[in-house]
Design an enzyme around this catalytic site. Structure first.
Site, PDB file in Angstrom:
ATOM      1  N   THR A   1       0.760   3.803  -9.367  1.00 30.55           N
ATOM      2  CA  THR A   1      -0.613   3.286  -9.414  1.00 30.55           C
ATOM      3  C   THR A   1      -1.638   4.413  -9.497  1.00 30.55           C
ATOM      4  OG1 THR A   1       0.265   1.605  -7.927  1.00 30.55           O
ATOM      5  CG2 THR A   1      -2.042   1.462  -8.413  1.00 30.55           C
TER       6      THR A   1
ATOM      7  N   LYS B   1      -1.764   2.203  -1.089  1.00 30.13           N
ATOM      8  CA  LYS B   1      -1.675   2.904  -2.388  1.00 30.13           C
ATOM      9  C   LYS B   1      -2.805   2.485  -3.319  1.00 30.13           C
ATOM     10  CE  LYS B   1      -0.183  -0.580  -5.059  1.00 30.13           C
ATOM     11  NZ  LYS B   1      -0.825  -1.057  -6.276  1.00 30.13           N
TER      12      LYS B   1
END
Ligand code: NDP
Ligand code: 13P
Length: 299
Positions: free
Chosen positions: A222, A165
């Site tokens: 994120t 991620k």
């Protein structure tokens, strides 16, 4: 929770300090770091290493060297809070730790958790991943009521999600920095999730991990906030800033920079199709981001 539990965080960066803050609601949590810091319960490394429970909040790229230089296993129970894949070896953190600690003493933290929000006592939910469920539950019990904890046995799934991620957050920052629009960002994140699942499945990750907190949860967080260092790296790359300058100005770790190279190496070696991570690795080596966008659209 008994204040007599002996526990220490190793690494007093942003995340280490936030974890110590959170755990201090339920127990006395020590902390140590390379540099001495004026933090309550800051102790020497020697004293920290005597604790029964240790939480590692060091950047992924320095973990192996740190363990080699400082660590001898003497029964400690470990929670690894870093997120990344080692560049060069392509090793996941569970593989690195396995050289130093028996598997049943190891657990791994994942899920959406910006240090700055944890430091404010804002609610979130995280996962403690270990093949040893008793250990996951022991660590889960240390967390304060504003952090909901789940446990999972899918260590490799959590490792892949936490690392991947960060690379996708860089991609998302580039997308926003180039002002490509909301449609483009949603497409990128959705295809990123598919890509990260494909990569993770190759290494044995469980499907459901990608839909939960460790996967979609941490990715959505994120890849859509300037609170993320990785996302901010992407924004600055889109502005044409040099990587060296960006990292110097950031002053904190952006794991996606190293992990993109590790994913590039691993996916080339194992022939896994990872187009977004591939383009990020190339952009970090100097490829023009707008050419990467064209290449991704036509691929
Ligand atoms: N910040 C966040 O919101 C979150 C971060 N993480 C992960 O946690 C890990 C740490 O991140 P974070 O704390 O934010 O990073 P920071 O850059 O804030 O801090 C990293 C710390 O690691 C220590 N360190 C760096 N290099 C070395 C080395 N060679 N030897 C020993 N210690 C070293 C430094 O200690 P010193 O200051 O003493 O020099 C530094 O404070 C990363 O993998 C990150 O992805 C995971 C979830 C949330
Ligand atoms: O892992 C994180 C939140 O879950 C922190 O992300 P960044 O390292 O991009 O700031």
């Amino acid at each position: 929770m008994s204040k007599s539990v002996s526990i220490a965080v190793i690494g007093a960066g942003k995340w280490g300090q936030a974890l110590q803050f959170a755990l201090s609601f339920t127990l006395t949590c020590k902390i140590t770091s390379r540099h001495i810091k004026p933090i309550e319960n800051f102790v020497s490394l020697e004293e920290a290493l005597k604790c029964e429970y240790l939480i590692f909040a060091l950047p992924a790229q320095v973990v192996r060297g740190w363990l080699e230089a400082h660590f001898t296993f003497s029964g400690q129970k470990i929670l690894v809070a870093a997120k990344g894949i080692e560049q060069g070896s392509g090793s996941f953190l569970n593989e690195i730790f396995a050289h130093y600690v028996p598997e049943d003493h190891l657990s791994f933290l994942s899920g959406p958790s910006f240090a700055s929000e944890v430091m404010k006592g804002l609610p979130t939910a995280v996962v403690i991943n270990s093949s040893n469920e008793t250990l996951s539950k022991e660590f889960a019990a240390f967390f304060p009521s504003f952090i909901k904890t789940y446990t999972s046995k899918d260590v490799i799934g959590a490792e892949v999600c936490g690392a991947y991620k960060n690379v996708l957050a860089i991609a998302s920052g580039i997308c926003d920095g180039l002002k490509l629009g909301n449609n483009a960002r949603a497409s990128l994140i959705a295809r990123g999730l598919v890509e990260m699942r494909r990569f993770g499945k190759y290494f044995g990750a469980h499907d459901e991990t990608f839909l939960g907190l460790s996967g979609a949860g941490d990715l959505f967080l994120t890849a859509s906030s300037t609170l993320s260092r990785n996302y901010r790296v992407g924004l600055f790359l889109a502005e044409g800033k040099k990587l060296e300058t960006i990292l110097e100005e950031l002053g904190e770790v952006a794991e996606g920079v190293f992990t993109s190279a590790a994913i590039f190496e691993l996916s080339t070696k194992h022939t896994i199709y990872t187009p977004i991570a591939h383009e990020i690795a190339l952009i970090l080596k100097g490829k023009e981001p707008r050419i990467s966008v064209k290449d991704l659209l036509s691929d």
